[in-house]
Design a protein around this motif. Structure first.
Motif, PDB file in Angstrom:
ATOM      1  N   GLU A  11       0.854  -1.177   0.000  1.00 26.50           N
ATOM      2  CA  GLU A  11       0.000   0.000   0.000  1.00 26.50           C
ATOM      3  C   GLU A  11       0.898   1.237   0.000  1.00 26.50           C
ATOM      4  OE1 GLU A  11      -3.139   2.195   3.035  1.00 26.50           O
ATOM      5  OE2 GLU A  11      -2.898   0.009   3.157  1.00 26.50           O
ATOM      6  N   ALA A  12       0.745   2.070  -0.991  1.00 28.77           N
ATOM      7  CA  ALA A  12       1.570   3.270  -1.089  1.00 28.77           C
ATOM      8  C   ALA A  12       1.392   4.141   0.147  1.00 28.77           C
ATOM      9  CB  ALA A  12       1.222   4.062  -2.343  1.00 28.77           C
ATOM     10  N   GLY A  13       2.499   4.562   0.726  1.00 23.20           N
ATOM     11  CA  GLY A  13       2.467   5.467   1.868  1.00 23.20           C
ATOM     12  C   GLY A  13       2.304   4.810   3.220  1.00 23.20           C
ATOM     13  N   ARG A  14       2.015   3.516   3.238  1.00 19.08           N
ATOM     14  CA  ARG A  14       1.746   2.870   4.524  1.00 19.08           C
ATOM     15  C   ARG A  14       3.031   2.494   5.278  1.00 19.08           C
ATOM     16  NH1 ARG A  14      -1.710  -2.716   5.855  1.00 19.08           N
ATOM     17  NH2 ARG A  14      -1.044  -2.828   8.039  1.00 19.08           N
ATOM     18  N   TYR A  15       4.065   2.175   4.544  1.00 15.20           N
ATOM     19  CA  TYR A  15       5.266   1.644   5.171  1.00 15.20           C
ATOM     20  C   TYR A  15       6.438   2.610   5.023  1.00 15.20           C
ATOM     21  CZ  TYR A  15       2.405  -2.549   4.691  1.00 15.20           C
ATOM     22  OH  TYR A  15       1.379  -3.447   4.739  1.00 15.20           O
ATOM     23  N   ARG A  16       7.368   2.482   5.951  1.00 17.05           N
ATOM     24  CA  ARG A  16       8.587   3.297   5.915  1.00 17.05           C
ATOM     25  C   ARG A  16       9.787   2.347   5.985  1.00 17.05           C
ATOM     26  NH1 ARG A  16       9.905   8.569   5.832  1.00 17.05           N
ATOM     27  NH2 ARG A  16      11.406   9.519   7.286  1.00 17.05           N
ATOM     28  N   LEU A  17      10.724   2.554   5.099  1.00 14.98           N
ATOM     29  CA  LEU A  17      11.909   1.709   5.040  1.00 14.98           C
ATOM     30  C   LEU A  17      13.008   2.352   5.876  1.00 14.98           C
ATOM     31  CD1 LEU A  17      13.452  -0.707   3.799  1.00 14.98           C
ATOM     32  CD2 LEU A  17      14.051   0.804   1.880  1.00 14.98           C
ATOM     33  N   ALA A  18      13.390   1.690   6.951  1.00 18.66           N
ATOM     34  CA  ALA A  18      14.441   2.193   7.838  1.00 18.66           C
ATOM     35  C   ALA A  18      15.788   1.646   7.379  1.00 18.66           C
ATOM     36  CB  ALA A  18      14.168   1.780   9.282  1.00 18.66           C
ATOM     37  N   VAL A  19      16.735   2.547   7.170  1.00 11.36           N
ATOM     38  CA  VAL A  19      18.047   2.173   6.661  1.00 11.36           C
ATOM     39  C   VAL A  19      19.132   2.982   7.361  1.00 11.36           C
ATOM     40  CG1 VAL A  19      17.121   1.618   4.371  1.00 11.36           C
ATOM     41  CG2 VAL A  19      18.023   3.917   4.820  1.00 11.36           C
ATOM     42  N   SER A  20      20.365   2.591   7.116  1.00 13.15           N
ATOM     43  CA  SER A  20      21.529   3.440   7.353  1.00 13.15           C
ATOM     44  C   SER A  20      22.398   3.322   6.115  1.00 13.15           C
ATOM     45  CB  SER A  20      22.312   2.997   8.587  1.00 13.15           C
ATOM     46  OG  SER A  20      23.569   3.664   8.626  1.00 13.15           O
ATOM     47  N   ARG A  21      22.902   4.434   5.627  1.00 10.98           N
ATOM     48  CA  ARG A  21      23.758   4.392   4.445  1.00 10.98           C
ATOM     49  C   ARG A  21      25.089   3.716   4.747  1.00 10.98           C
ATOM     50  NH1 ARG A  21      21.564   7.255   0.305  1.00 10.98           N
ATOM     51  NH2 ARG A  21      20.088   8.931   0.812  1.00 10.98           N
ATOM     52  N   ALA A  22      25.409   3.554   6.019  1.00 15.85           N
ATOM     53  CA  ALA A  22      26.651   2.888   6.396  1.00 15.85           C
ATOM     54  C   ALA A  22      26.596   1.387   6.163  1.00 15.85           C
ATOM     55  CB  ALA A  22      26.952   3.163   7.868  1.00 15.85           C
ATOM     56  N   CYS A  23      25.420   0.820   6.227  1.00 13.34           N
ATOM     57  CA  CYS A  23      25.234  -0.629   6.259  1.00 13.34           C
ATOM     58  C   CYS A  23      25.119  -1.221   4.862  1.00 13.34           C
ATOM     59  CB  CYS A  23      23.973  -0.941   7.067  1.00 13.34           C
ATOM     60  SG  CYS A  23      23.459  -2.663   6.973  1.00 13.34           S
ATOM     61  N   PRO A  24      25.918  -2.237   4.527  1.00 12.50           N
ATOM     62  CA  PRO A  24      25.826  -2.830   3.186  1.00 12.50           C
ATOM     63  C   PRO A  24      24.505  -3.536   2.918  1.00 12.50           C
ATOM     64  CG  PRO A  24      27.298  -4.115   4.585  1.00 12.50           C
ATOM     65  CD  PRO A  24      26.981  -2.865   5.340  1.00 12.50           C
ATOM     66  N   TRP A  25      23.920  -4.132   3.942  1.00  2.99           N
ATOM     67  CA  TRP A  25      22.654  -4.840   3.766  1.00  2.99           C
ATOM     68  C   TRP A  25      21.525  -3.839   3.488  1.00  2.99           C
ATOM     69  CZ3 TRP A  25      24.618  -9.557   3.773  1.00  2.99           C
ATOM     70  CH2 TRP A  25      25.724  -9.820   4.588  1.00  2.99           C
ATOM     71  N   ALA A  26      21.580  -2.685   4.143  1.00  3.58           N
ATOM     72  CA  ALA A  26      20.592  -1.639   3.880  1.00  3.58           C
ATOM     73  C   ALA A  26      20.860  -0.942   2.561  1.00  3.58           C
ATOM     74  CB  ALA A  26      20.601  -0.618   5.023  1.00  3.58           C
ATOM     75  N   ASN A  27      22.139  -0.810   2.196  1.00  3.06           N
ATOM     76  CA  ASN A  27      22.501  -0.142   0.949  1.00  3.06           C
ATOM     77  C   ASN A  27      21.809  -0.786  -0.248  1.00  3.06           C
ATOM     78  OD1 ASN A  27      25.779   0.887  -0.441  1.00  3.06           O
ATOM     79  ND2 ASN A  27      23.711   1.430  -1.027  1.00  3.06           N
ATOM     80  N   ARG A  28      21.708  -2.113  -0.226  1.00  2.94           N
ATOM     81  CA  ARG A  28      21.088  -2.795  -1.376  1.00  2.94           C
ATOM     82  C   ARG A  28      19.601  -2.441  -1.485  1.00  2.94           C
ATOM     83  NH1 ARG A  28      21.584  -9.084   0.613  1.00  2.94           N
ATOM     84  NH2 ARG A  28      23.784  -8.559   0.400  1.00  2.94           N
ATOM     85  N   THR A  29      18.929  -2.232  -0.356  1.00  2.00           N
ATOM     86  CA  THR A  29      17.513  -1.866  -0.430  1.00  2.00           C
ATOM     87  C   THR A  29      17.343  -0.439  -0.945  1.00  2.00           C
ATOM     88  OG1 THR A  29      17.395  -1.076   1.870  1.00  2.00           O
ATOM     89  CG2 THR A  29      16.952  -3.406   1.489  1.00  2.00           C
ATOM     90  N   ILE A  30      18.277   0.452  -0.578  1.00  6.27           N
ATOM     91  CA  ILE A  30      18.223   1.822  -1.090  1.00  6.27           C
ATOM     92  C   ILE A  30      18.399   1.814  -2.610  1.00  6.27           C
ATOM     93  CG2 ILE A  30      19.252   4.118  -0.966  1.00  6.27           C
ATOM     94  CD1 ILE A  30      20.295   3.383   1.830  1.00  6.27           C
TER      95      ILE A  30
END
Length: 350
Positions: free
Chosen positions: A42-61
């Protein structure tokens, strides 16, 4: 990436006499198009929490950018360092995420699981209405963005997980995860000389395999970018910055391996990849947080990341970067541009 890779709440990663073991037990809920999982796209319902430092999060960005999901899926960016409790939103005014209203990602985990016993990890999906975490299963998150969020993909979004190649991509991703993505951690956090040397040998044998593979095609699966490239890139771009010295993965710098290095430069210069990389956040995280390896918390000045902008030779291969009908993503939103002081791409004006 966990704030405590092996659940040591003091920030200690190395366990004397033991090999490094990553806890792979994540919240395995999924957000699906039909909602059969209990969580519906659902558009707008979720928020993706990341850190640009983290390689695992980098792939989702990267995947979010390539698919053009910025309007449908907002992003909470934590700072590069954290304490023993969790990642913090110290980059935001007042030290609180402006949408979730929380100071720490831990609050979203506790909102759903008050006694959550495991590491607080990014990337994570948070349900905005309830404020509770949905999933932090990094391996599944990008696959679901590619296959379950298709209604919200931009026009010209690349097919990063094409059906005919899925079995091959899955097999390669599994191998890369255990021998390269996690291989650098096994090397860096080994608790004995024997474990270190075994992990070091396996890592470099694996990088040699990839060096050979990339001598035959522009990308891992051929002429087009896929999920496999997204998963390998964050490790490679951090290699000379951090892993070579900090993790003692020092047989040779990546820049001395012509295929892997030119491939890394090629992707770094590709929209959606290099413009997600924050060099200073990466160095701050590893050298400040991982005090077992760097008790002084001194952050090295080098190496010069501008060499990632040098010419590469990857256009010698057959190329269809974005696949049939695919196009490059638009530039990042103004509020999501990496600090110009933290990336050679922004300084160069590319």
């Amino acid at each position: 990436m966990t704030t405590q890779e092996s659940h040591d709440q003091t920030g200690s990663y190395v366990h004397a006499g033991k090999p490094f073991t990553r806890d792979m037990n994540y919240i395995d809920d999924r957000i699906t198009a039909d909602g059969s999982s209990g969580w519906q796209v659902e558009a707008g319902r979720y928020r993706l929490a990341v850190s640009r430092a983290c390689p695992w999060a980098n792939r989702t960005i990267i995947v979010r950018r390539l698919l053009g999901l910025e309007d449908a899926l907002s992003m909470a960016v934590a700072g590069p360092t954290h304490d023993k409790r969790s990642w913090t939103f110290d980059l935001d005014p007042g030290g609180r995420d402006p949408v979730l209203g929380i100071e720490r990602l831990q609050e979203a985990f506790f909102a759903r699981f008050p006694d959550y016993p495991r590491g607080i990890t990014v990337p994570a999906f948070v349900d905005v209405p309830s404020g509770g975490v949905v999933t932090n299963d990094f391996s599944q998150i990008t696959l679901d963005l590619e296959t379950e969020w298709t209604e919200h993909h931009r026009e010209g979004a690349p097919d990063l997980y094409p059906v005919p190649l899925r079995a091959q991509i899955d097999e390669l991703n599994h191998w890369v995860l255990h021998h390269v993505n996690n291989g650098v951690y096994k090397t860096g956090f080994a608790g004995s000389q024997e474990d270190y040397e075994a992990a070091y040998t396996d890592l470099w044998e694996s990088l040699d395999v990839l060096e050979d593979r990339l001598s035959r095609s522009r990308y891992l699966m051929g002429s087009s970018i896929t999920e496999a490239d997204v998963r390998l890139f964050p490790t490679l771009v951090r290699f000379d910055l951090v892993y070579f010295s900090h993790f003692k993965a020092n047989r040779q710098p990546l820049r001395t391996m012509p295929n892997l290095w030119n491939y890394t430069k090629d992707l770094f210069q590709t929209p959606g990849f290099g413009d997600t990389v924050d060099v200073e956040h990466i160095k701050q995280h590893y050298y400040v947080v991982q005090t077992d390896l760097n008790p002084t918390q001194i952050v090295p000045v080098g190496p010069d990341a501008s060499i990632l902008l040098e010419d590469h030779d990857r256009d010698r291969f057959e190329t269809d970067t974005w696949g049939p009908g695919g196009t490059a993503p638009q530039p990042p939103k103004a509020e999501e541009v990496v600090d110009p002081a933290h990336t050679p791409l922004r300084v160069s004006g590319r």
